[in-house]
Design a protein around this motif. Structure first.
Motif, PDB file in Angstrom:
ATOM      1  N   LEU A 571       0.943  -1.150  -0.054  1.00 42.63           N
ATOM      2  CA  LEU A 571       0.232   0.030   0.026  1.00 42.63           C
ATOM      3  C   LEU A 571       0.789   1.210   0.051  1.00 42.63           C
ATOM      4  O   LEU A 571       0.550   2.204  -0.576  1.00 42.63           O
ATOM      5  CB  LEU A 571      -0.931  -0.003   1.260  1.00 42.63           C
ATOM      6  N   THR A 572       1.754   1.234   0.790  1.00 39.16           N
ATOM      7  CA  THR A 572       2.864   2.391   0.711  1.00 39.16           C
ATOM      8  C   THR A 572       3.560   2.839  -0.543  1.00 39.16           C
ATOM      9  O   THR A 572       3.480   3.771  -0.863  1.00 39.16           O
ATOM     10  CB  THR A 572       3.820   2.214   1.751  1.00 39.16           C
ATOM     11  N   ASP A 573       4.029   1.439  -1.241  1.00 34.96           N
ATOM     12  CA  ASP A 573       4.623   1.797  -2.397  1.00 34.96           C
ATOM     13  C   ASP A 573       3.538   2.230  -3.538  1.00 34.96           C
ATOM     14  O   ASP A 573       3.714   2.924  -4.378  1.00 34.96           O
ATOM     15  CB  ASP A 573       5.177   0.440  -3.110  1.00 34.96           C
ATOM     16  N   GLU A 574       2.150   1.950  -3.305  1.00 35.65           N
ATOM     17  CA  GLU A 574       1.232   2.254  -4.194  1.00 35.65           C
ATOM     18  C   GLU A 574       0.821   3.988  -3.916  1.00 35.65           C
ATOM     19  O   GLU A 574       0.877   4.727  -5.064  1.00 35.65           O
ATOM     20  CB  GLU A 574      -0.120   1.458  -4.094  1.00 35.65           C
ATOM     21  N   LEU A 575       0.691   4.404  -2.762  1.00 32.95           N
ATOM     22  CA  LEU A 575      -0.037   5.566  -2.299  1.00 32.95           C
ATOM     23  C   LEU A 575       1.252   6.745  -2.532  1.00 32.95           C
ATOM     24  O   LEU A 575       0.926   7.814  -2.652  1.00 32.95           O
ATOM     25  CB  LEU A 575      -0.741   5.675  -1.320  1.00 32.95           C
ATOM     26  N   LEU A 576       2.374   6.063  -2.095  1.00 33.17           N
ATOM     27  CA  LEU A 576       3.521   7.170  -2.038  1.00 33.17           C
ATOM     28  C   LEU A 576       4.528   6.858  -3.325  1.00 33.17           C
ATOM     29  O   LEU A 576       5.729   7.203  -3.324  1.00 33.17           O
ATOM     30  CB  LEU A 576       4.391   6.949  -0.942  1.00 33.17           C
ATOM     31  N   ALA A 577       3.950   6.168  -4.399  1.00 27.44           N
ATOM     32  CA  ALA A 577       4.686   5.990  -5.644  1.00 27.44           C
ATOM     33  C   ALA A 577       5.160   7.415  -6.108  1.00 27.44           C
ATOM     34  O   ALA A 577       4.430   8.315  -6.330  1.00 27.44           O
ATOM     35  CB  ALA A 577       3.929   5.394  -6.809  1.00 27.44           C
ATOM     36  N   PRO A 578       6.723   7.676  -6.648  1.00 30.98           N
ATOM     37  CA  PRO A 578       6.914   8.802  -6.923  1.00 30.98           C
ATOM     38  C   PRO A 578       6.038   9.632  -8.261  1.00 30.98           C
ATOM     39  O   PRO A 578       5.890  10.894  -8.158  1.00 30.98           O
ATOM     40  CB  PRO A 578       8.203   8.631  -7.671  1.00 30.98           C
ATOM     41  N   ARG A 580       2.894   9.534  -8.517  1.00 29.01           N
ATOM     42  CA  ARG A 580       1.762   9.917  -8.001  1.00 29.01           C
ATOM     43  C   ARG A 580       1.965  11.228  -7.286  1.00 29.01           C
ATOM     44  O   ARG A 580       1.189  12.265  -7.614  1.00 29.01           O
ATOM     45  CB  ARG A 580       0.918   8.747  -7.269  1.00 29.01           C
ATOM     46  N   LEU A 581       3.034  11.103  -6.702  1.00 26.15           N
ATOM     47  CA  LEU A 581       3.461  12.207  -5.866  1.00 26.15           C
ATOM     48  C   LEU A 581       3.733  13.793  -6.793  1.00 26.15           C
ATOM     49  O   LEU A 581       3.359  14.838  -6.571  1.00 26.15           O
ATOM     50  CB  LEU A 581       4.500  12.207  -4.739  1.00 26.15           C
ATOM     51  N   HIS A 582       4.460  13.128  -7.780  1.00 22.86           N
ATOM     52  CA  HIS A 582       4.599  14.285  -8.915  1.00 22.86           C
ATOM     53  C   HIS A 582       3.507  14.818  -9.495  1.00 22.86           C
ATOM     54  O   HIS A 582       3.314  16.080  -9.558  1.00 22.86           O
ATOM     55  CB  HIS A 582       5.571  13.866 -10.059  1.00 22.86           C
ATOM     56  N   ALA A 583       2.481  14.130  -9.560  1.00 22.14           N
ATOM     57  CA  ALA A 583       1.175  14.387 -10.254  1.00 22.14           C
ATOM     58  C   ALA A 583       0.392  15.298  -9.238  1.00 22.14           C
ATOM     59  O   ALA A 583      -0.298  16.114  -9.687  1.00 22.14           O
ATOM     60  CB  ALA A 583       0.356  13.267 -10.617  1.00 22.14           C
ATOM     61  N   ASP A 584       0.485  15.002  -8.054  1.00 21.94           N
ATOM     62  CA  ASP A 584      -0.409  15.744  -6.889  1.00 21.94           C
ATOM     63  C   ASP A 584       0.092  17.208  -6.539  1.00 21.94           C
ATOM     64  O   ASP A 584      -0.427  18.020  -6.297  1.00 21.94           O
ATOM     65  CB  ASP A 584      -0.517  14.958  -5.499  1.00 21.94           C
ATOM     66  N   VAL A 615      -2.496   7.885   5.011  1.00 23.65           N
ATOM     67  CA  VAL A 615      -3.917   8.466   5.597  1.00 23.65           C
ATOM     68  C   VAL A 615      -4.429   9.352   4.629  1.00 23.65           C
ATOM     69  O   VAL A 615      -5.491   9.299   3.993  1.00 23.65           O
ATOM     70  CB  VAL A 615      -4.041   8.621   7.069  1.00 23.65           C
ATOM     71  N   PHE A 616      -3.501  10.392   4.565  1.00 24.99           N
ATOM     72  CA  PHE A 616      -3.711  11.592   3.749  1.00 24.99           C
ATOM     73  C   PHE A 616      -4.203  11.163   2.112  1.00 24.99           C
ATOM     74  O   PHE A 616      -5.008  11.422   1.653  1.00 24.99           O
ATOM     75  CB  PHE A 616      -2.734  12.777   3.811  1.00 24.99           C
ATOM     76  N   GLN A 617      -3.362  10.424   1.586  1.00 23.59           N
ATOM     77  CA  GLN A 617      -3.449   9.837   0.128  1.00 23.59           C
ATOM     78  C   GLN A 617      -4.665   9.154  -0.122  1.00 23.59           C
ATOM     79  O   GLN A 617      -5.351   9.388  -1.087  1.00 23.59           O
ATOM     80  CB  GLN A 617      -1.902   9.083  -0.177  1.00 23.59           C
ATOM     81  N   ASP A 618      -4.945   8.171   0.945  1.00 22.32           N
ATOM     82  CA  ASP A 618      -6.061   7.451   0.968  1.00 22.32           C
ATOM     83  C   ASP A 618      -7.400   8.150   1.074  1.00 22.32           C
ATOM     84  O   ASP A 618      -8.350   8.042   0.079  1.00 22.32           O
ATOM     85  CB  ASP A 618      -6.203   6.448   1.761  1.00 22.32           C
TER      86      ASP A 618
END
Length: 627
Positions: A571-578, A580-584, A615-618
């Motif tokens: 789950l960490t790898d999914e929600l904190l994937a680079p 995704r973070l770049h897009a957000d 928690v925030f990303q979810d």
């Protein structure tokens, strides 16, 4: 216990279809599976879901006065309703139910907007006065029950949970960037903000009066903690006797119910004291983990056996990954407190047997139970050491020592102390609760995120510190925690996780008489020579074995720092994937990767920051929030 929701149309606003009320209340079915009621009287739409506790057969809502001109929907319990009812009947009011809810409409008729100050309980309600064309919203004095409000052009939307407001289709789903900085720093969002820009919490001890003719909205405070000069001087023996009596009265008040009732027992001082005051017929509940450093079952069993109460236990080996998905449904106003897991699990166990449970929440904030208060005292001695010794020897040595796998321990506590001692001393004890300090914050947030912030995440601490000017350092810390950490984190956790199980949890240590007493006693009875809660422990030891009272405090938590490396790794790898973070555009991907690498290599414990981001990303994904 219930959940409420509604929409008020103000002058110039378009009246919504009344059918949206069903959508709003359906989202909070878990808060009240026993029934629902709607009050449709345009421009007022008010609804509720009911968990039947008092007057099971006759207490359906909304409830009105004699001629129906005043209607109320109500979430909570009023513990002094019988005394209030008797006085109102003497004054000529006529009741048609045996419920505590009906007291509200008659008390309003008698005292107007000031009537919430007469209530001892936990509550949030909406009251419609058709004759005067106004609505009064209110939240209890301590903030045990939630109430969210969105002021929109032409409308005001309210509810017990944010998901009810969103279900109206009227509330925009936009991120409050200041609230995100607060959430990442403290693991909760201080009132009145929420992570939704349009949604605010009504603060504890406040009313919101809405004039439906003019559209005027007035917020007033009807309660505050006793002032600094309220401290009284008695002997310690007198204080102990008085506290013993008041605690017993509070527990007995909160045991009134027409359904089965029990208690959540951790084996700590606070919950043990509550159970002791319930008597030998109490039914108690505890859970444990197979990790011994997180398992408090032996302590709970010892207390239950000593008190002679019936005790139900469960050793938990949950599928926490699946449980995460379930619990996040109830985190539309999220906190990043790990202990949502055990709180939910013990609530689920209790709900198999009872509908109402008492807990020991509030004892730490009233009577000085946290290590942060001890740390603040130690910090003054730490600062007397030569700076070269502090910064050049001790701190670097501790920085190089990896965190230990157990929950606390000397090394972990020493590392955390030095981390907090480096932070702004103006934050007082709260600096040991700050998980994202300014230097790391500047590396974690992107420039775009930083530009959208209008205030520092520490602002609420400074505000409450100023409010507590004149109190001694210990009472000042307690004031700050009562105003924020308790209400915006601890009570949120208890409310969300218990109501997710349709379980009502009551908190006798936050009874108004207990709160008043606690802030009138000298602070030396709350923290003494590095010992926490000396007076409460002394009183509890009258009823519970001393070895159960005078033991190391553990707290109610889980082995999250280990779970992040295995159970939650995917789950960490999914929600904190680079990508995704770049897009957000909120978090620096490189900083996040470095934090994950250090945590997984056990060079540092970043569980609080990593968990808050998860928690925030979810939350953002689950609720479709515009960033």
């Amino acid at each position: 216990m219930c959940g409420i929701a509604g929409v008020l149309t103000l002058p110039g606003g378009e009246r919504p279809d009344p059918s949206l009320l069903a959508r709003m209340t359906d989202t909070i079915l878990h808060r009240g599976p026993d029934g629902r009621g709607h009050h449709v009287d345009p421009p007022v739409l008010m609804g509720m879901r009911r968990l039947s506790i008092i007057d099971v057969a006759g207490g359906d809502q909304p409830i009105g006065n004699e001629d129906g001109s005043v209607q109320v929907v109500f979430n909570g319990e009023i513990y002094n309703y019988r005394e209030l009812r008797a006085e109102l009947e003497r004054q000529g009011h006529r009741f048609r139910t045996a419920s505590d809810t009906e007291v509200l409409v008659h008390l309003y008729e008698q005292h107007g907007d000031a009537f919430p100050s007469y209530l001892n309980g936990m509550f949030a309600f909406a009251l419609h006065d058709r004759t005067r064309q106004r609505v009064l919203l209110a939240r209890d004095q301590i903030g045990i029950k939630p109430l969210f409000v969105a002021r929109l052009p032409g409308q005001l939307v309210f509810g017990s949970e944010i998901k009810a407001l969103l279900a109206s289709g009227l509330v925009p789903r936009e991120l409050d960037h200041d609230a995100l900085a607060e959430f990442m720093s403290w693991e909760y969002v201080p009132a009145p903000r929420t992570l939704f820009r349009a949604v605010r919490k009504l603060e504890p001890g406040c009313t919101l009066a809405v004039d439906l003719r003019s559209g005027e909205i007035v917020e007033r405070r009807f309660f505050d903690l006793p002032p600094a000069d309220a401290v009284e001087h008695r002997s310690e023996a007198e204080w102990a006797d008085r506290l013993d009596v008041v605690l017993g009265q509070a527990v007995r008040r909160q045991m009134v119910a027409d359904v089965p009732l029990g208690a959540l027992l951790s084996g700590g001082v606070d919950s043990s004291m509550v159970v002791a005051k319930m008597g030998r017929d109490a039914l108690t509940f505890s859970i444990g983990f197979d990790d011994a450093s997180y398992d408090e079952l032996p302590h709970a069993r010892r207390v239950a056996e000593a008190l002679g109460v019936r005790h139900e236990v469960e050793v938990i080996r949950p599928d926490v990954r699946t449980l995460f998905d379930h619990l996040m449904q109830f985190m539309d106003d999220p906190i990043a407190d790990f202990s949502i897991f055990p709180t939910y699990l013990v609530s689920r166990l209790a709900r198999r047997h009872v509908t109402v449970a008492l807990s020991g929440d509030g004892g730490d904030e009233l009577f000085g139970g946290y290590d942060t208060y001890v740390a603040q005292g130690m910090a003054r001695r730490w600062q007397r050491l030569p700076a070269a010794l502090r910064s050049g020897v001790v701190a670097p040595i501790l920085d190089r020592i990896p965190p230990r796998p157990q929950k606390k321990g000397l090394i972990n506590k020493a590392k955390r102390f030095v981390e907090g001692a480096r932070l702004d001393p103006a934050l007082g004890h709260a600096r040991w609760r700050l998980f994202l300090e300014s230097a790391l914050r500047s590396r974690l947030f992107t420039g775009a995120m930083a530009e959208r912030q209008t205030q520092q995440p520490e602002a609420h601490i400074h505000r409450y510190m100023e409010e507590a000017e004149g109190r001694d350092p210990v009472d000042r810390a307690l004031h700050v925690d009562m105003k924020s950490y308790l209400v915006d984190n601890c009570l949120v956790k208890v409310d969300r996780m218990s109501m997710a199980c349709s379980l009502e949890v009551r908190v006798p240590l936050l009874d108004l008489e207990v709160v008043d007493l606690a802030f009138r006693m000298p602070s030396s009875l709350k923290l003494r020579d590095g010992a926490t809660k000396p007076l409460l422990k002394e009183v509890t030891a009258r009823h519970v074995p001393r070895e159960s009272v005078y033991r190391t405090k553990q707290g109610f938590s889980i082995p999250i720092k280990h779970w992040l490396n295995d159970t939650f790794r995917e789950l960490t790898d999914e929600l904190l994937a680079p990508e995704r973070l770049h897009a957000d555009g909120l978090f620096q991907a490189g900083t996040v990767e470095a934090l994950l690498a250090e945590h997984r290599a056990n060079r540092a414990n970043h569980s609080h920051i990593i968990w808050a981001m998860l928690v925030f990303q979810d939350w953002q994904r689950r609720w479709g929030v515009s960033l």
